[in-house]
Design an enzyme around this catalytic site. Structure first.
Site, PDB file in Angstrom:
ATOM      1  N   HIS A  72       0.843  -1.194   0.000  1.00  0.00           N
ATOM      2  CA  HIS A  72       0.000   0.000   0.000  1.00  0.00           C
ATOM      3  C   HIS A  72       0.882   1.250   0.000  1.00  0.00           C
ATOM      4  O   HIS A  72       1.713   1.421   0.881  1.00  0.00           O
ATOM      5  CB  HIS A  72      -0.918   0.018   1.227  1.00  0.00           C
ATOM      6  CG  HIS A  72      -2.115  -0.877   1.075  1.00  0.00           C
ATOM      7  ND1 HIS A  72      -3.349  -0.551   1.537  1.00  0.00           N
ATOM      8  CD2 HIS A  72      -2.240  -2.089   0.477  1.00  0.00           C
ATOM      9  CE1 HIS A  72      -4.200  -1.525   1.232  1.00  0.00           C
ATOM     10  NE2 HIS A  72      -3.548  -2.475   0.605  1.00  0.00           N
ATOM     11  N   TYR A 201      -9.650   5.974   6.219  1.00  0.00           N
ATOM     12  CA  TYR A 201      -9.851   6.457   7.595  1.00  0.00           C
ATOM     13  C   TYR A 201     -10.869   7.589   7.509  1.00  0.00           C
ATOM     14  O   TYR A 201     -10.590   8.621   6.904  1.00  0.00           O
ATOM     15  CB  TYR A 201      -8.537   6.992   8.174  1.00  0.00           C
ATOM     16  CG  TYR A 201      -7.488   5.938   8.492  1.00  0.00           C
ATOM     17  CD1 TYR A 201      -6.697   5.383   7.497  1.00  0.00           C
ATOM     18  CD2 TYR A 201      -7.281   5.518   9.809  1.00  0.00           C
ATOM     19  CE1 TYR A 201      -5.734   4.425   7.793  1.00  0.00           C
ATOM     20  CE2 TYR A 201      -6.315   4.557  10.122  1.00  0.00           C
ATOM     21  CZ  TYR A 201      -5.545   4.021   9.105  1.00  0.00           C
ATOM     22  OH  TYR A 201      -4.599   3.077   9.398  1.00  0.00           O
ATOM     23  N   TYR A 387       3.560   7.098   9.527  1.00  0.00           N
ATOM     24  CA  TYR A 387       2.787   5.899   9.174  1.00  0.00           C
ATOM     25  C   TYR A 387       3.708   4.789   8.665  1.00  0.00           C
ATOM     26  O   TYR A 387       3.563   3.633   9.062  1.00  0.00           O
ATOM     27  CB  TYR A 387       1.723   6.239   8.129  1.00  0.00           C
ATOM     28  CG  TYR A 387       0.605   5.219   8.044  1.00  0.00           C
ATOM     29  CD1 TYR A 387      -0.581   5.396   8.750  1.00  0.00           C
ATOM     30  CD2 TYR A 387       0.741   4.068   7.268  1.00  0.00           C
ATOM     31  CE1 TYR A 387      -1.608   4.469   8.691  1.00  0.00           C
ATOM     32  CE2 TYR A 387      -0.285   3.127   7.203  1.00  0.00           C
ATOM     33  CZ  TYR A 387      -1.454   3.331   7.919  1.00  0.00           C
ATOM     34  OH  TYR A 387      -2.461   2.392   7.859  1.00  0.00           O
TER      35      TYR A 387
HETATM   36  C1  PHB Z   1      -6.205  -3.706  10.079  1.00  0.00           C
HETATM   37  O1  PHB Z   1      -6.135  -4.000   8.871  1.00  0.00           O
HETATM   38  O2  PHB Z   1      -6.603  -4.520  10.934  1.00  0.00           O
HETATM   39  C2  PHB Z   1      -5.824  -2.344  10.510  1.00  0.00           C
HETATM   40  C3  PHB Z   1      -5.266  -1.471   9.595  1.00  0.00           C
HETATM   41  C4  PHB Z   1      -4.921  -0.185   9.993  1.00  0.00           C
HETATM   42  C5  PHB Z   1      -5.131   0.208  11.296  1.00  0.00           C
HETATM   43  C6  PHB Z   1      -5.679  -0.671  12.225  1.00  0.00           C
HETATM   44  C7  PHB Z   1      -6.029  -1.951  11.826  1.00  0.00           C
HETATM   45  O3  PHB Z   1      -4.806   1.481  11.664  1.00  0.00           O
END
Ligand code: PHB
Ligand code: RFL
Length: 399
Positions: A72, A201, A387
């Site tokens: 990603h 998000y 990130y």
């Molecule tokens: C997940 O894919 O479980 C996941 C991805 C990003 C996050 C938290 C959980 O910030």
């Protein structure tokens, strides 16, 4: 039984540490309270930082990840009626993340440990770690109703937030820092294609939502819910309706998710917690045993991996040269990264969730911060750097 390094817990931290030690020619024994199937199927994190990916490849655990994992290069933020993508490679010198579930990382590491590594005992419930100050710390555990003792040169507690190793650090030395958040996540797995090719998000006035995935046909989805929520109160239809409402931001009217059967549902509390120091004499803490972050920044698993990479190198240096310099630096080195991740996770969490006591002023501040991320390459780069995570080194990079 005696071993050089006693490892408590077969989550990602314990398993990767055992693997690193094995490759360095250092003996270890891993004691895990649960059975193999339980450990392999516990639904948790999904995002691996570049450093985690590189580490798994370096220890020979990257083959299936490289086949099945999804790279990603960014995430999408949805807020205030619009969608904005934050790209990672541009501002971070080409770094990205990999979507490959923790369940799969754990399966790969267990398979390697059982075929090539030292002992990994499932169903071994550790009660106590004693004599942290002595030359040989002692681990007491019960397995198949029998009490046993493992003596070690060093003990590493990789036993998660509810583990027992932390109790070996005297109260006079131990400091803890904690924050609980006034909301939880309802996390579900659904047999439905991912909502979008990247993670979404969403900041919505109805509460936060996150759309992630596990494969081209399985979605991993999260909804902010009140603390104390019982998943039984959330029917599949209610979950899909709420996801539609929270994720529709910036979409054409009538936009809806592709639905499918929901196969697991669980409520996860959100908390931040740091234990200092991460070492006392011959006992070390790594991963969730030492620190917890709310999952909004996708840092928990990656921090656990970062800890054991530093620790693996430190034990290797001790083994090769007799020097304890890196072991002595472990807690300080680790905590610098831990507090950075604590801040980033707190930032992501408080910027994207609706606090039940939030005023309209607070909401305007959140939307202003999100607009800044969309408008400013500097703000976006700061998010991207955090990130994708910092490479392991002496201290954090000064980027
Ligand atoms: C997940 O894919 O479980 C996941 C991805 C990003 C996050 C938290 C959980 O910030
Ligand atoms: P783990 O994975 O918790 O492993 C600890 C292991 O220690 C064992 N254990 C014991 N064994 C012997 N004797 C004892 N007395 C023992 N006590 C405990 C446990 O059975 C277990 O196998 O810790 P580790 O290795 O440090 O790995 C950390 C990660 O698991 C964790 O940071 C992340 O999964 C956090 N997390 C999430 N992070 C994300 O980035 N995204 C997520 O979606 C996400 N979901 C989650 C999560 C953590 C959760 N927990 C811990 C409540 C969901 C949950 C439910």
């Amino acid at each position: 039984m005696h071993t050089t390094i006693g490892i408590i817990g077969a989550g990602p931290a314990g398993l990767l540490l055992a693997r690193l030690l094995h490759r360095a020619g250092i003996d270890s024994v891993v004691l895990e309270a649960r059975d193999r199937s339980y450990v392999e199927h516990r639904q948790r994190a999904g995002i691996l930082e570049q450093t985690t990916v590189d580490a798994l490849r370096a220890v020979g655990a990257g083959e299936r990840m490289d086949r099945e994992g999804l790279v990603h290069d960014g995430i999408e933020l949805r807020f205030g009626g619009r969608a904005h993508r934050i790209g990672f490679p541009g501002p971070t010198g080409g770094r990205s993340v990999m979507l490959y579930a923790q369940t799969e990382v754990v399966k790969d590491l267990i398979a390697l440990q059982l075929t090539e590594g030292g002992p990994l005992l499932f169903g071994a419930q550790v009660h106590s770690v004693a004599q942290a100050d002595g030359a040989r710390p002692t681990v007491r555990y019960t397995r198949e109703s029998r009490e046993s003792t493992l003596t070690c040169d060093y003990v590493v507690g990789c036993d998660g937030f509810h583990g027992v190793t932390r109790n070996a650090i005297p109260a006079a030395v131990l400091r803890t820092y904690e924050r609980t958040y006034p909301y939880s996540w309802l996390g579900v797995l659904a047999e439905a294609p991912p909502v979008y090719e990247e993670l979404i998000y969403a900041h919505s006035e109805r509460g936060f939502a996150l759309a992630s995935m596990r494969s081209p046909s399985v979605s991993r989805l999260y909804l902010q819910v009140p603390n104390g929520t019982d998943p039984v109160d959330w029917s599949d239809a209610r979950i899909w309706d709420e996801l539609d409402a929270r994720l529709a931001i910036g979409r054409a009217p009538g936009w809806k998710l592709a639905r499918g059967p929901i196969t697991t549902k669980a409520v996860l509390p959100m908390r931040s917690h740091v234990t200092e120091p991460m070492r006392h004499e011959r006992v070390f803490l790594a991963g969730d045993a030492a620190h917890i972050v709310p999952p909004t920044g996708a840092k928990g698993l990656n921090l656990a991996v970062a800890d054991v990479l530093v620790l693996g190198e430190a034990f290797t240096e001790l083994h090769r040269t007799g020097s304890t310099a890196l072991l002595d630096a472990y807690s300080d080195t680790g905590l610098e990264r831990v507090w950075r991740a604590e801040h980033f996770s707190y930032f992501m969490t408080t910027t994207l969730h609706v606090d039940p006591d939030q005023s309209t002023f607070d909401t305007r501040l959140q939307l202003s911060q999100l607009a800044r991320l969309a408008a400013s390459p500097h703000a976006a780069a700061e998010l991207a750097h955090n990130y994708v995570g910092a490479p392991i080194g002496r201290g954090l990079p000064r980027d």
